[in-house]
Design a protein around this motif. Structure first.
Motif, PDB file in Angstrom:
ATOM      1  N   VAL A 128     122.933  88.534  82.932  1.00  0.00           N
ATOM      2  CA  VAL A 128     122.177  90.057  82.690  1.00  0.00           C
ATOM      3  C   VAL A 128     120.972  89.555  81.891  1.00  0.00           C
ATOM      4  O   VAL A 128     121.197  88.905  80.847  1.00  0.00           O
ATOM      5  N   ALA A 175     119.227  92.074  77.995  1.00  0.00           N
ATOM      6  CA  ALA A 175     120.207  92.935  77.493  1.00  0.00           C
ATOM      7  C   ALA A 175     119.702  93.719  76.325  1.00  0.00           C
ATOM      8  O   ALA A 175     119.044  93.132  75.247  1.00  0.00           O
ATOM      9  N   SER A 211     129.186  89.287  81.711  1.00  0.00           N
ATOM     10  CA  SER A 211     127.774  89.053  81.217  1.00  0.00           C
ATOM     11  C   SER A 211     127.967  87.936  80.283  1.00  0.00           C
ATOM     12  O   SER A 211     126.844  87.367  79.647  1.00  0.00           O
ATOM     13  N   TYR A 251     122.035  98.475  83.756  1.00  0.00           N
ATOM     14  CA  TYR A 251     121.886  97.040  84.203  1.00  0.00           C
ATOM     15  C   TYR A 251     121.826  96.842  85.666  1.00  0.00           C
ATOM     16  O   TYR A 251     121.958  95.602  86.043  1.00  0.00           O
TER      17      TYR A 251
END
Length: 350
Positions: free
Chosen positions: A22, A25, A58, A199
């Motif tokens: 990811v 973040a 993640s 996300y």
């Protein structure tokens, strides 16, 4: 929320063999689940697990979850008690608070709880609900002119308590910061939609796969399986007739009116019902109204005469007689003894 104290004894990032990178973040989103007495465990776990899996995949602390209550422990609708990690007084306005309710939703929140939630809302706090938590939000006056939903079983009694509010029949709804869902696995769909917003769709789908939930259902998905699919009765006259019946419980229509609106004759409608459902349309209609009356008796404090009128019966005596025939117990006993017939029209008593 004192997150330093809350996170000092537990990690929000479980170890994982699977991994999904990811980028960018942001600081973790804190979601507090406010537990009311007799909340539904399925809705709570279905909401929390996608957050855990998102962190696990993640390997980032994307979400933090906390249980909040007025007591140190709260009993769920299945009898299992959960410890609360904090109280309402510890909440901070950046927190997202989801009210978790279940059975007896109208009386679940005490006056003290309502005062604390109202104070939190006035300070800018974001409130939402799982399952029947919308009852509490409505009591707080937070649902006027808002899109919201709650579990389909409780929508009839909700309308009796709050006739000026119109709930959605969808599995979940977003209206600005207001998040609501019908409970059960719809809580997973709602959280996957939130994760997708935060996300991206690909990451949310990976989370759904890890939960063995698959692709998230869109918010427009209805809560209940369509009648035609559930009963293998895909006749347009039958499905149209049932929709008309469900819209006219308090003021029942005669079968001639229903048949005319469906575009068929009364005799044709009766033949179709008996062939496809093995019951007459008149009896099916009466069962719908009795089921509605049953839900009002269980979920509200309405007087028996008021319930009878709301369910489309001309008198308390008529309602009591028909109720006893369907459920095997008089309506006056609903609050004091188990009801033998808490069934739906999918299991019609002949």
């Amino acid at each position: 929320m004192n997150t330093e104290r809350m996170t000092s004894y537990r990690s929000f990032i479980p170890k994982s063999a699977a991994y999904f990178a990811v980028k960018d973040a942001v600081p973790p989103r804190d979601i507090c689940f406010f537990l009311l007495p007799r909340f539904t465990m399925l809705a709570l776990s279905s909401a929390i697990e996608p957050l855990r899996v998102a962190n696990q995949l993640s390997q980032h602390e994307l979400y933090r979850w906390h249980t909040v209550a007025d007591a140190s422990a709260v009993a769920s609708s299945c009898g299992v008690e959960l410890n609360a990690q904090s109280s309402l007084h510890d909440l901070q306005t950046p927190d997202q608070v989801l009210v978790c309710s279940g059975t007896d939703p109208h009386n679940a929140a005490s006056a003290q709880t309502l005062r604390a939630l109202r104070r939190f809302s006035r300070m800018g706090g974001k409130l939402g609900a799982l399952c029947t938590g919308a009852f509490t939000l409505a009591r707080l006056g937070l649902l006027q002119d808002k899109r919201f939903t709650l579990h389909w079983e409780n929508q009839a009694s909700f309308r009796e308590f709050f006739p000026d509010l119109e709930s959605s029949e969808k599995i979940f709804e977003f209206d600005g910061p207001l998040m609501t869902c019908g409970g059960g696995h719809a809580a997973t769909d709602m959280m996957l939609a939130l994760i997708s917003r935060d996300y991206g769709k690909a990451f949310a789908q990976a989370v759904g796969d890890m939960c063995l939930h698959g692709v998230a259902r869109p918010p427009g998905t209805p809560q209940k399986t369509s009648f035609a699919f559930a009963n293998n009765a895909r006749n347009r006259h039958v499905t149209a007739a049932i929709e008309i019946m469900e819209r006219n419980l308090e003021s029942p229509l005669c079968l001639d009116e229903i048949a005319k609106e469906c575009g068929c004759s009364r005799r044709q409608l009766e033949r179709l019902f008996k062939k496809l459902l093995r019951i007459s349309p008149a009896k099916y209609y009466r069962n719908l109204r009795l089921d509605f009356g049953h839900s009002l008796l269980v979920e509200t404090n309405m007087q028996l005469l008021d319930v009878a009128v709301a369910a489309g019966f001309s008198s308390r005596t008529q309602f009591s007689r028909c109720f006893s025939e369907r459920f095997g117990t008089p309506p006056s006993k609903i609050g004091t003894s188990p009801c033998a017939g808490n069934s739906t029209n999918r299991e019609i008593k002949q």
